[in-house]
Design a protein around this motif. Structure first.
Motif, PDB file in Angstrom:
ATOM      1  N   HIS A  43       8.291  36.927  17.951  1.00 49.88           N
ATOM      2  CA  HIS A  43       9.137  37.344  18.920  1.00 49.88           C
ATOM      3  C   HIS A  43       9.716  36.179  19.721  1.00 49.88           C
ATOM      4  O   HIS A  43      10.832  36.535  20.442  1.00 49.88           O
ATOM      5  N   ARG A  44       8.962  35.065  19.847  1.00 49.95           N
ATOM      6  CA  ARG A  44       9.534  34.199  20.841  1.00 49.95           C
ATOM      7  C   ARG A  44      10.441  33.139  20.094  1.00 49.95           C
ATOM      8  O   ARG A  44      11.309  32.624  21.059  1.00 49.95           O
ATOM      9  N   ASN A  45      10.427  33.136  18.922  1.00 49.24           N
ATOM     10  CA  ASN A  45      11.636  32.297  18.247  1.00 49.24           C
ATOM     11  C   ASN A  45      12.587  32.937  17.274  1.00 49.24           C
ATOM     12  O   ASN A  45      13.247  32.397  16.499  1.00 49.24           O
ATOM     13  N   LYS A  46      12.458  34.376  17.169  1.00 48.55           N
ATOM     14  CA  LYS A  46      13.411  34.996  16.354  1.00 48.55           C
ATOM     15  C   LYS A  46      14.239  35.824  17.188  1.00 48.55           C
ATOM     16  O   LYS A  46      13.827  36.264  18.314  1.00 48.55           O
ATOM     17  N   LYS A  47      15.417  36.139  16.858  1.00 50.87           N
ATOM     18  CA  LYS A  47      16.614  36.901  17.302  1.00 50.87           C
ATOM     19  C   LYS A  47      16.147  38.489  17.317  1.00 50.87           C
ATOM     20  O   LYS A  47      15.681  38.805  16.435  1.00 50.87           O
ATOM     21  N   PRO A  48      16.076  38.748  18.677  1.00 50.55           N
ATOM     22  CA  PRO A  48      15.734  40.253  18.662  1.00 50.55           C
ATOM     23  C   PRO A  48      16.370  41.113  17.819  1.00 50.55           C
ATOM     24  O   PRO A  48      17.688  41.126  17.535  1.00 50.55           O
ATOM     25  N   GLU A  49      15.834  42.066  17.136  1.00 50.99           N
ATOM     26  CA  GLU A  49      16.219  43.224  16.457  1.00 50.99           C
ATOM     27  C   GLU A  49      16.950  42.560  15.107  1.00 50.99           C
ATOM     28  O   GLU A  49      17.742  43.435  14.513  1.00 50.99           O
ATOM     29  N   SER A  50      16.681  41.345  14.784  1.00 54.55           N
ATOM     30  CA  SER A  50      17.271  40.884  13.331  1.00 54.55           C
ATOM     31  C   SER A  50      16.383  40.807  12.297  1.00 54.55           C
ATOM     32  O   SER A  50      17.019  40.523  11.160  1.00 54.55           O
ATOM     33  N   GLU A  51      15.251  41.448  12.315  1.00 57.24           N
ATOM     34  CA  GLU A  51      14.156  41.070  11.131  1.00 57.24           C
ATOM     35  C   GLU A  51      14.242  42.369  10.472  1.00 57.24           C
ATOM     36  O   GLU A  51      14.351  43.541  10.950  1.00 57.24           O
TER      37      GLU A  51
END
Length: 487
Positions: free
Chosen positions: A259-267
């Motif tokens: 969650h530190r390097n992924k766009k929120p709620e994009s997964e």
């Protein structure tokens, strides 16, 4: 009288045809034709008139077509005129077949230049049959092996040599004035030849590339990708140097995403049952040198497959290499069960297709813990998120290191819920935010039995420059089950 205006002409080729043979009552006949020719200078006939004769004979009383070519080497050079006359009279009988036609004439000269730099010449002699001479354009197949310079020693070889080593081919493509137009220093030459040797040793059979590029619009990058696809590699460029990466079983991922390097709620995650698009196998075409280099098709797992996934791979000329490529594709069809899609920030610029990555599942509450490392005291780490460990379970922490690797270490509970104790020191120094860094070392804590659960292979990546979209499939060693079939 026909005039041929060709200043370099030194000879004439004349073709005569008897379409229905030369025979009467199954008795062979013959037809004799006289050809006369004369030099033409500035539009005027000059010098003596020369003559030649040609005889067409019937064959076994057959009414099949008969053809004859008369070659004349003229005693002069340049424009000429000629005429042909039949001088044989076989009579006029109802059962006689001896109609003879003048078909085509060619003026020719022998080229005195037989060698051209960087050009391959193929000279073909065609029998002047009606079908051959009636063709608008000509095509022919031949077996040719290009000679290239080798850079395996670190320096350019003195002589060219016939080679199918993809490292030699990539070097030639890169330095070619019409393909790569680049200096050899734009290649990681040492790595390129090392990868070629590694691949041959790994599979136990020669892995080669044999293909003729015939698309003038194909770019250098597309040609590199074509070569890499045939030899189990990915072509990449870093720091303006091109190199090949061999796809093989591995345990250590290149990068960790949480969650530190992924766009929120994009997964988005999905689980599939059965085989994608109901493929029941794969098929690949290759050229068999033992059968006049004809195109041969391999189907796996057997020849009875109906809806096979077709593999478009060029340059394959041995059965073992074709089967190894087909088995990899088949195993990915069978064992690809999970996929993930997400958008990531600038760290995603460090990975590309077929890279192994570790992806924390942010679509549901975390199994253990995921976040960033706040502080380190010896083997003790302070984490950004709570990490409560069960003393009856074995856990590992996946640490993203600054050298683009992920270190996996066993750990136990520290003195509080955000502190853990490592079983050993990380293989590289960690990075912390309080030191003024834009990004710090991230982590993912899982149970030891699930340490490979979140490993994925990147299949697609788009975007860049701060945000990229990544699609990946679950990683398993079963993709490479048949790699050692020929060892």
């Amino acid at each position: 009288m026909v005039c041929v205006d060709f200043a370099k002409a030194t000879g004439i080729l004349l073709n005569f045809v008897a379409p229905n043979g030369i025979t009467r009552c199954s008795e062979d006949k013959h037809v004799e034709v006289t050809v006369e020719y004369q030099q033409v200078v500035n539009g005027s006939a000059t010098g003596p008139i020369y003559s030649e004769t040609v005889m067409l004979h019937g064959i076994d009383g057959s009414r099949s077509q008969i053809a004859k070519t008369l070659r004349i080497d003229m005693p002069f050079t340049g424009t000429f005129r000629f005429r042909a006359k039949r001088i044989t009279d076989n009579g006029d009988h109802a059962d006689l077949s001896d109609d003879t036609k003048f078909y085509l004439a060619y003026a020719f000269y022998e080229s005195d230049k037989l060698i051209y730099d960087d050009v391959t010449l193929a000279r073909v002699r065609t029998v002047a049959t009606q079908q051959a001479t009636g063709a608008q354009s000509r095509e022919f197949n031949l077996i040719a092996h290009r000679k290239l310079y080798s850079f395996q020693s670190g320096e350019k070889s003195v002589d060219r040599m016939a080679t199918s080593n993809f490292a030699d081919i990539v070097c030639a493509m890169t330095t070619d004035e019409k393909i790569g137009r680049r200096d050899i220093n734009t290649l990681d030459v040492v790595s390129l030849y090392a990868v070629a040797d590694e691949i041959n040793t790994y599979f136990g059979v020669p892995i080669e590339f044999n293909y003729t590029f015939d698309d003038a619009k194909m770019s250098y990058e597309e040609a590199l990708a074509t070569v890499a696809n045939a030899v189990f590699c990915d072509a990449r460029r870093e720091s303006n140097q091109v190199f090949f990466v061999f796809e093989q079983p591995r345990d250590i991922p290149t990068l960790l995403f949480n969650h530190r390097n992924k766009k929120p709620e994009s997964e988005k995650r999905s689980v599939s049952f059965g085989v994608n698009k109901d493929f029941d196998g794969v098929k690949i075409k290759w050229h068999n040198p033992a059968d006049s280099w004809s195109e041969t098709e391999i189907k796996l797992p057997n020849d009875n497959v109906i809806n096979a996934k077709s593999l478009e791979i060029s340059g394959i000329t041995n059965e073992a290499q074709a089967k190894l490529l087909a088995y990899r594709a088949l195993n990915k069809l069978k064992h690809k069960k999970r996929s993930v899609e997400f958008s990531a920030y600038h760290e995603a610029d460090l990975v590309t297709r077929n890279d192994l990555i570790l992806v924390a599942d942010d679509t549901r509450p975390m199994l253990v813990s995921s976040g960033s490392v706040i502080e380190q005291y010896g083997l003790y780490l302070t984490l950004s998120q709570p990490c409560v460990l069960d003393e009856n379970e074995t856990y590992v922490i996946h640490l993203q290191l600054p050298n683009s690797q992920v270190d996996v270490i066993q750990l136990s509970q520290g003195s509080h819920e955000r502190e853990v104790l490592l079983a050993r020191a990380p293989t590289s120094q960690l990075v912390f935010e309080y030191e003024g860094n834009i990004s710090c070392s991230t982590y993912l804590v899982t149970t030891d039995t699930h340490s490979k659960r979140d490993l994925f292979l990147i299949t697609e990546k788009s975007g860049g420059g701060g945000e990229s979209s990544i699609t990946a499939i679950n990683y398993t060693d079963q993709y490479y089950l048949n790699d050692k079939d020929y060892v």
